[in-house]
Design an enzyme around this catalytic site. Structure first.
Site, PDB file in Angstrom:
ATOM      1  N   GLY A  40       0.835  -1.202   0.000  1.00 39.40           N
ATOM      2  CA  GLY A  40       0.000   0.000   0.000  1.00 39.40           C
ATOM      3  C   GLY A  40       0.863   1.242   0.000  1.00 39.40           C
ATOM      4  CB  ALA A  44      -1.374   3.925   6.287  1.00 41.21           C
ATOM      5  NE  ARG A 331     -17.997  12.080   7.954  1.00 45.96           N
ATOM      6  CZ  ARG A 331     -16.811  11.943   7.414  1.00 45.96           C
ATOM      7  NH1 ARG A 331     -16.273  10.735   7.309  1.00 45.96           N
ATOM      8  NH2 ARG A 331     -16.149  12.987   6.969  1.00 45.96           N
ATOM      9  CD  GLU A 426     -10.957   3.111   4.966  1.00 47.53           C
ATOM     10  OE1 GLU A 426     -10.407   4.029   4.309  1.00 47.53           O
ATOM     11  OE2 GLU A 426     -12.105   2.702   4.721  1.00 47.53           O
TER      12      GLU A 426
HETATM   13  C1  LIG Z   1     -14.273  10.293  -1.215  1.00 45.05           C
HETATM   14  C2  LIG Z   1     -13.574  10.196   0.110  1.00 45.05           C
HETATM   15  C3  LIG Z   1     -13.289  11.333   0.843  1.00 45.05           C
HETATM   16  C4  LIG Z   1     -12.655  11.260   2.072  1.00 45.05           C
HETATM   17  N1  LIG Z   1     -12.395  12.416   2.758  1.00 45.05           N
HETATM   18  C5  LIG Z   1     -11.746  12.354   3.937  1.00 45.05           C
HETATM   19  C6  LIG Z   1     -11.418  13.542   4.655  1.00 45.05           C
HETATM   20  O1  LIG Z   1     -11.717  14.660   4.227  1.00 45.05           O
HETATM   21  N2  LIG Z   1     -10.756  13.429   5.813  1.00 45.05           N
HETATM   22  C7  LIG Z   1     -10.383  12.213   6.322  1.00 45.05           C
HETATM   23  O2  LIG Z   1      -9.761  12.189   7.374  1.00 45.05           O
HETATM   24  N3  LIG Z   1     -10.668  11.083   5.659  1.00 45.05           N
HETATM   25  C8  LIG Z   1     -11.342  11.115   4.485  1.00 45.05           C
HETATM   26  N4  LIG Z   1     -11.634   9.946   3.818  1.00 45.05           N
HETATM   27  C9  LIG Z   1     -11.108   8.665   4.318  1.00 45.05           C
HETATM   28  C10 LIG Z   1      -9.630   8.529   3.989  1.00 45.05           C
HETATM   29  O3  LIG Z   1      -9.371   9.076   2.722  1.00 45.05           O
HETATM   30  C11 LIG Z   1      -9.160   7.091   3.963  1.00 45.05           C
HETATM   31  O4  LIG Z   1      -9.632   6.401   5.066  1.00 45.05           O
HETATM   32  C12 LIG Z   1      -7.634   7.036   4.013  1.00 45.05           C
HETATM   33  O5  LIG Z   1      -7.083   7.855   3.033  1.00 45.05           O
HETATM   34  C13 LIG Z   1      -7.122   5.620   3.854  1.00 45.05           C
HETATM   35  O6  LIG Z   1      -5.728   5.636   3.735  1.00 45.05           O
HETATM   36  P1  LIG Z   1      -4.901   4.305   3.721  1.00 45.05           P
HETATM   37  O7  LIG Z   1      -3.473   4.699   3.565  1.00 45.05           O
HETATM   38  O8  LIG Z   1      -5.263   3.480   4.889  1.00 45.05           O
HETATM   39  O9  LIG Z   1      -5.402   3.492   2.441  1.00 45.05           O
HETATM   40  P2  LIG Z   1      -5.537   3.898   0.890  1.00 45.05           P
HETATM   41  O10 LIG Z   1      -5.235   5.298   0.616  1.00 45.05           O
HETATM   42  O11 LIG Z   1      -6.846   3.347   0.457  1.00 45.05           O
HETATM   43  O12 LIG Z   1      -4.381   3.095   0.197  1.00 45.05           O
HETATM   44  C14 LIG Z   1      -4.436   1.731  -0.023  1.00 45.05           C
HETATM   45  C15 LIG Z   1      -3.169   1.316  -0.733  1.00 45.05           C
HETATM   46  O13 LIG Z   1      -3.094  -0.079  -0.720  1.00 45.05           O
HETATM   47  C16 LIG Z   1      -2.863  -0.575  -2.010  1.00 45.05           C
HETATM   48  N5  LIG Z   1      -3.531  -1.867  -2.083  1.00 45.05           N
HETATM   49  C17 LIG Z   1      -4.782  -2.207  -1.689  1.00 45.05           C
HETATM   50  N6  LIG Z   1      -5.008  -3.505  -1.883  1.00 45.05           N
HETATM   51  C18 LIG Z   1      -3.869  -4.004  -2.414  1.00 45.05           C
HETATM   52  C19 LIG Z   1      -3.471  -5.300  -2.815  1.00 45.05           C
HETATM   53  N7  LIG Z   1      -4.288  -6.344  -2.709  1.00 45.05           N
HETATM   54  N8  LIG Z   1      -2.242  -5.432  -3.332  1.00 45.05           N
HETATM   55  C20 LIG Z   1      -1.392  -4.386  -3.442  1.00 45.05           C
HETATM   56  N9  LIG Z   1      -1.711  -3.156  -3.046  1.00 45.05           N
HETATM   57  C21 LIG Z   1      -2.936  -2.965  -2.535  1.00 45.05           C
HETATM   58  C22 LIG Z   1      -3.405   0.449  -2.950  1.00 45.05           C
HETATM   59  O14 LIG Z   1      -2.734   0.369  -4.188  1.00 45.05           O
HETATM   60  C23 LIG Z   1      -3.085   1.737  -2.197  1.00 45.05           C
HETATM   61  O15 LIG Z   1      -1.777   2.123  -2.487  1.00 45.05           O
HETATM   62  C24 LIG Z   1     -12.295  10.008   2.587  1.00 45.05           C
HETATM   63  C25 LIG Z   1     -12.577   8.853   1.877  1.00 45.05           C
HETATM   64  C26 LIG Z   1     -13.245   8.937   0.662  1.00 45.05           C
HETATM   65  C27 LIG Z   1     -13.643   7.681  -0.023  1.00 45.05           C
END
Ligand SMILES: Cc1cc2nc3c(=O)[nH]c(=O)nc-3n(C[C@H](O)[C@H](O)[C@H](O)COP(=O)(O)OP(=O)(O)OC[C@H]3O[C@@H](n4cnc5c(N)ncnc54)[C@H](O)[C@@H]3O)c2cc1C
Ligand code: SF4
Ligand code: FES
Lengths: 638, 262
Positions: A40, A44, A331, A426
C-alpha cells in the site's frame, strides 16, 4: 487464543511517551540488515515506507495502481484534524481525544485514541515542512474549518483536495527514498496472499498486473496498509480498486478480523440515479459548514421545485433534532436522520431518495464568490455529474457507504495476533470505534505511518534474525501454488455471468440488509443468500482472457471472490452485536425517539474473529474495553 | 433520461504489437452515465458475446487520482474543458455520434494494452527532485514557517495537478513541460522548497529530457487539455528558474575550477 492489546501502564497522557522510552532500539548498522514489506502506498503506506527507509531499513513497497500517488487517499476532500488550538477556541489534545472516543460511541481503545490525538500536532508540522499547501490566513498562519462532531475548529485543509495534497507530500518523501535506494517500489502489483512461515509472517505473493507473473517476496516483517473494504457494498464513495483481498487473505492465514460490522455511511453523497452506475460521489462534509439540510414538511410538496416551497413549509431536520450541533451532527446520526425523512415519504428527487443541502442563505450572506472560493471544485463536480447548478438550486444528497472502521485486529504496536504482521491506516480497526469523525482518517493514516510504526516495529524485529526466512521456505511454495491455482480456477469457470453482475448482486443485498438499518430477519436472510450467490459465482462467472497478460477482469474477479467470503463475516458480526452503536444500527435496539441504544453491560468489547476453515463458523474472541478517562455515557448531540 | 445510440472506434493493441481501430456499436447508453460507465456497459456486452473487453485505466472516477486517460475524438480527456475522462458525462454527446477512443499517445508513454499506457516516466521525474529533503520528525512547528495567502494559493494552483499526462498527449511535441513546471513550481514557490530550488529544477528538467519527452514550442495545447486547468505561466516560471540555476551551475563550476587552479 488470547488477544493481548499491550497497552502500556501509567496515566493516559503518559502512556505513549513511556512506550517510546521502553521500545526497543536497533542500531543503524543492524537496521540495514532488516527488510520490510509495505503493501500500500496511501497515506499509511507511503508515510511508513518513507519513514522506515529514512531510518535505514530496506523497504519494498507495493501498490496496484500505476503510481504510488494514485492510492485512494488521494480522493479525500475535506481535511485533517489536529489539536493545534491555533484558533484559541479551547482545543487541546485531551479534547480531540475526548471527541474521538465519544464520536466512536465508546467502542474504541482509549490508549490508541490518545496517542492519535498527541501525534496529530506533529503531522501538521511534517506536512507543512514537505510543502503541503494548506489553506492560509492573510497573516501567513494556517487556516482551519469545522467538521462534524466537534465544537471547535481544528480541521486543516487544502481547498477541497486535502487528501491529494497530503498524499503528494507522502509520495514526495517516498520518491526521495526511492531515489536514495532505500525503497524498492513495485507498482501495478497486487498482493494475492500472505506467507506465514513457522508461525511468523515473512512475505507475500503478488501478481504483476502487466505481465501476469505471480511471484514471492520475503522480508523480516510485513505491513499491510491496504485501505478499507467499503466496496463490498458495490456502490460506495471508494475508488473502484479498493478491496478486502489483502486483509481477507491475511485473515485466512490466521489474523483476526475485528468489528467488521462497523461501517460508515456518509450523509452527503450524490444520490443514485440508475443501475448503470459504478460508484457514488461524495460531497465533502465541509459543505455542512455553510449548507443547511432540509426536506419539505409535507409529503405532497416533494414534487415541487425547492424555490416554490416557502420557508415555513421546510423541515430543517438536523437543526430541529440536534440544536447544539445542527447541520454538523456526526455522520451516523445525520445519515439516519436523512433516511428517516425519506422513509417518511418526504424525500426529494427521482425515487424519493434524497434531501436538500441548501446554500442560498450562505450565498446571500457572503456572496457567491466566497462560496465559490470555499467549495468551487465540489460545486463543479456536482454539476458535471447531475447537470444541475448548486448556486441556483439546492444540492440533492443522500447517504452512501464511505469508510470502514472495522479491520484487522492490532495491538498497541499495530501488530496483529499473527506474529510479524503489522496493519496500518484504514485496514486496521484501532482508533475510530463504531463511528469515525470527519477528518480523522487522514490523521490516523499519517499517525500510523510517520510516527507510530517507526517506533513500534523494532519491538518485533529485535526478536527476529534478519533474513532468516527466504522464498526457498516451503511456505512460499505452498502459497505460490495456491495463488496460481485460484487464478486458473477463476479463468476455468467459463460461465455466463460477468464479474460485475455478481458484485452488484452481492452489494445490493448487503446494502439492503446490512446498511443504514439492520435487523435480525434481514441479516438472517442475507446470511442465507450470500453463500448461494457465492456458490453461483464459482459455477457461473465468466472471466475472459488469460492470466499471463494485463487482464482487469481477472483482477476484479479475484477481489469480488474475496468480498463474497467477507460479506458473510460482516453480516454475522452485525447479527451478533445485539445493540446499536455508531454506524451499526440495529432496529431492535433504539430509544422511542429513534436514537441508537447502546448496551454497555453486554457489548462493551471488540469482536475479533478467527478463521476456522468454515466460513459459516468464525470463532469469536472478545477484547474487553475499559474506559478510564472518558466516562461511558449516552452519546448525545442534542 | 434519454438513451443514446453511439458508434465507437476504439484503439485495440496488445503490448508492442501494432494496434488498430475496432468498430463497436454502443446502442442504448443512458445520457446520465459517465464516459467510463459507458465503457463498462460496452465491456459487459463484449464479455457476454465472448469477446475481449477493452482495457483502460481508472480508479477514483472522481477526477482526482489521474488514472483515467483516454483521447476522445482526438482530444485528451475529451471535449469538456477542465474535465477528466471519468467526469465526462454522456449528456455531452448526441445519439448517432461516432466517437473515436484512443490511448494517450506519446513516445514516453508506451501502450500497455488497448487504452492503458505506461506513465512511469512521471514518477522518475519526481524521483529526480520533486521533494523537500526533510526527514520524518525533523520538522519545525508549522506556524513558524509563515506563508502569505497569495503564495500559498499560487502553490496550491500548481499542486492541483493530478499527474494524468493529458498535457503530454495533447502536445504535438509530446512535451511534459506543463506537468514538470507544475510539480517544480509548487515547491519552488514555497519557502520550504527554496533551499533545494536550483538542484531540483535542473534534476527534474534533465530527467524529463532523458525520458524522451519533446521540447516545448509554446503551442499551449496542454493548458487547454489539462483537466485541472494548470496555467502555462508555470512553464514560464520553470524556464526562468532553469535559466537561473544553469547560470549558477556554470559559475559555480567555473569557481570550483579556478579554486582548483589556485
Ligand atoms: C471520497 C472520500 C473522501 C474522504 N475524505 C476524507 C477527509 O476529508 N478526511 C479524512 O480524514 N478522511 C477522508 N476519507 C477517508 C480517507 O481518505 C481514507 O480512510 C484514508 O485515506 C485511507 O488511507 P490508507 O493509507 O489506509 O489506504 P488507501 O489510501 O486506500 O491506500 C491503499 C493502498 O493499498 C494498495 N492496495 C490495496 N489492496 C492491495 C493489494 N491487494 N495489493 C497491493 N496493493 C494494494 C493500494 O494500491 C493503495 O496504495 C475520505 C474517503 C473517501 C472515499
Ligand atoms: S499538468 Fe494538467 S494535464 Fe498535465 S499531468 Fe498535470 S493535471 Fe494532467
Ligand atoms: S479515474 Fe481518477 S481521475 Fe479519472
Amino acid at each position: 487464543m488470547k488477544l493481548d492489546s499491550k497497552i502500556p501502564s501509567g496515566p493516559m497522557a503518559e502512556k505513549w511517551s513511556r512506550h517510546k522510552q521502553d521500545s526497543k532500539l536497533i542500531n543503524p548498522k543492524n537496521k540495514r540488515k532488516y527488510s520490510i514489506i509495505v503493501v500500500g502506498s496511501g497515506l499509511a503506506g507511503a508515510a511508513a515506507a518513507a519513514s522506515l527507509s529514512e531510518l535505514g531499513y530496506k523497504v519494498k513497497c507495493f501498490c496496484f495502481q500505476d503510481s504510488p500517488r494514485r492510492a485512494h487517499s488521494i480522493a479525500a476532500q475535506g481535511g485533517i484534524n489536529a489539536a493545534k488550538n491555533y484558533q484559541n477556541d479551547g482545543d487541546s489534545v485531551h479534547r480531540l481525544f475526548y471527541d474521538t472516543v465519544k464520536g466512536g460511541d465508546f467502542r474504541a481503545r482509549e490508549a490508541n485514541v490518545h496517542r492519535l490525538a498527541e501525534v496529530s500536532v506533529n503531522i501538521i508540522d511534517q506536512c507543512v515542512a514537505q510543502g503541503v499547501p494548506f489553506a492560509r490566513e492573510y497573516g501567513g498562519g494556517l487556516a482551519n474549518r469545522s467538521f462534524g462532531g466537534a465544537q471547535v475548529s481544528r480541521t486543516f485543509y487544502a481547498r477541497g483536495q486535502t487528501g491529494q495534497q497530503l498524499l503528494l507530500g507522502a509520495y514526495s518523501a517516498l520518491s526521495k527514498e526511492i531515489a536514495r535506494g532505500g525503497v524498492e517500489m513495485h507498482t501495478r502489483t497486487e498482493m494475492l496472499d500472505l506467507v506465514v512461515a513457522d508461525g511468523e509472517t515473512k512475505g507475500i505473493i503478488t501478481r504483476n498486473l502487466v505481465t501476469g507473473k505471480v511471484e514471492a517476496h520475503a522480508a523480516d516483517t510485513v505491513l499491510l496498509c491496504t485501505g478499507g473494504y467499503g466496496n463490498v457494498f458495490f456502490l460506495s464513495t471508494n475508488a473502484m480498486g479498493c478491496n478486502v483481498t489483502a486483509t481477507w487473505r491475511a485473515h485466512r492465514r490466521g489474523a483476526t478480523f475485528a468489528n467488521p460490522c462497523y461501517t460508515q455511511i456518509h450523509p452527503t453523497c450524490i444520490p443514485v440515479s440508475g443501475d448503470y452506475q459504478s460508484k457514488l460521489t461524495l460531497m465533502s462534509e465541509s459543505l455542512r459548514n455553510d449548507g443547511r439540510v432540509w426536506v419539505p414538511k409535507k409529503a405532497e410538496d416533494c414534487g415541487k421545485p425547492a424555490s416554490q416551497i416557502p420557508e415555513a413549509d421546510r423541515d430543517y431536520f438536523l437543526e430541529r433534532k440536534y440544536p447544539s450541533f445542527g447541520n454538523l451532527a456526526p455522520r451516523d446520526i445525520s445519515s439516519r436522520a436523512a433516511k428517516e425523512a425519506c422513509d417518511d415519504g418526504r424525500g426529494v428527487g427521482p425515487g424519493g431518495r434524497g434531501v436538500y443541502l441548501d446554500f442560498s442563505e450562505a450565498i446571500n450572506e457572503f456572496g457567491e464568490n466566497v462560496i465559490k472560493e470555499r467549495y468551487g471544485n465540489l460545486f463543479d463536480m456536482y454539476e458535471r455529474i447531475t447537470g444541475e447548478s448548486a448556486y441556483k438550486q439546492p444540492m440533492r444528497i443522500y447517504p452512501a457507504v464511505h469508510y470502514t472502521m472495522g479491520g484487522l485486529w492490532v495491538d498497541y504496536n499495530l501488530m496483529s495476533n499473527l506474529s510479524g504482521l503489522h496493519v496500518l491506516g484504514e485496514a486496521n480497526f484501532s482508533d475510530h470505534g463504531a463511528n469515525r469523525l470527519g477528518a480523522s482518517a487522514l490523521m490516523q493514516g499519517l499517525a500510523d505511518g510517520y510516527f507510530v510504526i517507526p517506533t513500534t516495529v523494532a519491538n518485533y524485529l529485535v526478536t527476529q534474525k534478519p533474513g532468516a526466512v527466504t522464498t526457498a521456505h516451503p511456505a512460499f511454495k505452498e502459497a505460490l501454488e495456491a495463488a496460481n491455482g485460484r487464478i486458473n480456477q477463476l479463468l476455468n469457470v467459463k460461465g455466463k455471468r460477468t464479474v460485475d453482475s455478481f458484485h452488484r448482486e452481492l452489494g445490493l443485498l448487503v446494502w439492503d440488509k446490512c446498511g443504514m438499518g439492520r435487523n435480525r430477519a434481514g441479516l438472517e436472510e442475507a446470511l442465507r443468500r450470500i453463500p448461494e450467490i457465492r456458490a453461483e459465482f464459482w459455477e457461473n462467472v465468466l472471466v475472459p482472457g488469460s492470466g499471463s497478460v494485463a487482464n482487469p477482469e481477472l483482477e476484479k474477479a479475484g477481489r469480488v471472490a474475496d468480498f463474497m467470503e467477507f460479506a458473510e463475516l460482516l453480516c454475522r458480526d452485525a447479527l451478533d452485536r445485539e445493540e446499536s452503536c455508531g454506524g451499526h444500527f440495529r432496529e431492535e435496539h433504539q430509544f422511542p425517539d429513534g436514537e441508537a441504544k447502546r448496551d454497555d453491560e453486554n457489548f462493551c468489547y471488540v469482536s475479533a474473529y478467527e478463521y476456522s476453515g468454515d466460513l459459516s463458523k468464525p470463532i469469536l474472541h472478545k477484547e474487553p474495553l475499559t474506559f478510564e478517562e472518558v466516562h461511558l455515557t449516552l452519546r448525545s448531540y442534542k | 433520461m434519454a438513451l443514446l445510440n453511439l458508434h465507437l472506434k476504439v484503439w485495440r493493441q496488445t503490448g508492442t504489437q501494432p494496434g488498430h481501430f475496432q468498430d463497436i456499436e454502443a446502442p442504448e447508453i443512458p445520457d446520465h452515465a459517465s464516459f467510463l460507465e459507458m465503457m463498462d456497459i460496452v465491456n459487459e456486452r463484449l464479455i457476454r458475446a465472448g469477446q475481449d473487453p477493452v482495457a483502460f485505466d481508472h480508479d477514483c472516477r472522481e477526477g482526482i487520482c489521474g488514472m483515467c486517460s483516454m483521447t476522445i475524438n482526438g482530444m485528451a480527456h475529451g471535449p469538456e474543458r477542465g474535465t477528466t475522462t471519468c467526469q465526462l458525462h454522456m449528456r455531452k454527446f448526441r445519439t448517432g455520434d461516432t466517437i473515436w477512443v484512443e490511448p494517450f499517445r506519446a513516445r514516453a508513454f508506451p501502450v500497455v494494452k488497448d487504452l492503458m499506457v505506461d506513465r512511469s516516466a512521471f514518477d522518475r521525474i519526481m524521483k529526480a527532485g520533486g521533494y523537500v529533503s526533510v526527514r520524518t520528525g525533523a520538522a519545525p512547528e508549522a506556524n513558524e514557517i509563515p506563508v502569505g495567502k497569495e503564495i500559498a494559493d499560487a502553490a496550491m494552483d500548481a499542486a492541483a495537478c493530478i499527474g494524468c499526462g493529458a498535457c503530454v498527449a495533447s502536445c504535438k511535441n509530446a512535451s511534459a513541460m506543463l506537468y514538470v513546471s507544475a510539480k517544480a513550481g509548487q515547491l519552488n514557490t514555497l519557502p520550504q522548497g527554496h533551499a533545494e530550488k536550483d538542484r531540483r529544477t535542473l534534476a527534474m528538467v534533465r530527467q524529463m529530457d532523458a525520458e524522451g519527452f519533446g521540447n516545448c514550442t509554446n503551442q499551449y495545447e496542454c493548458e487547454a487539455a489539462c483537466p485541472k486547468e494548470i496555467s502555462v505561466r508555470w512553464i514560464a516560471k520553470l524556464n526562468r528558474d532553469y535559466a537561473v540555476a544553469s547560470v549558477k551551475e556554470l559559475v559555480g563550476a567555473g569557481r570550483q575550477q579556478s579554486q582548483a587552479g589556485e
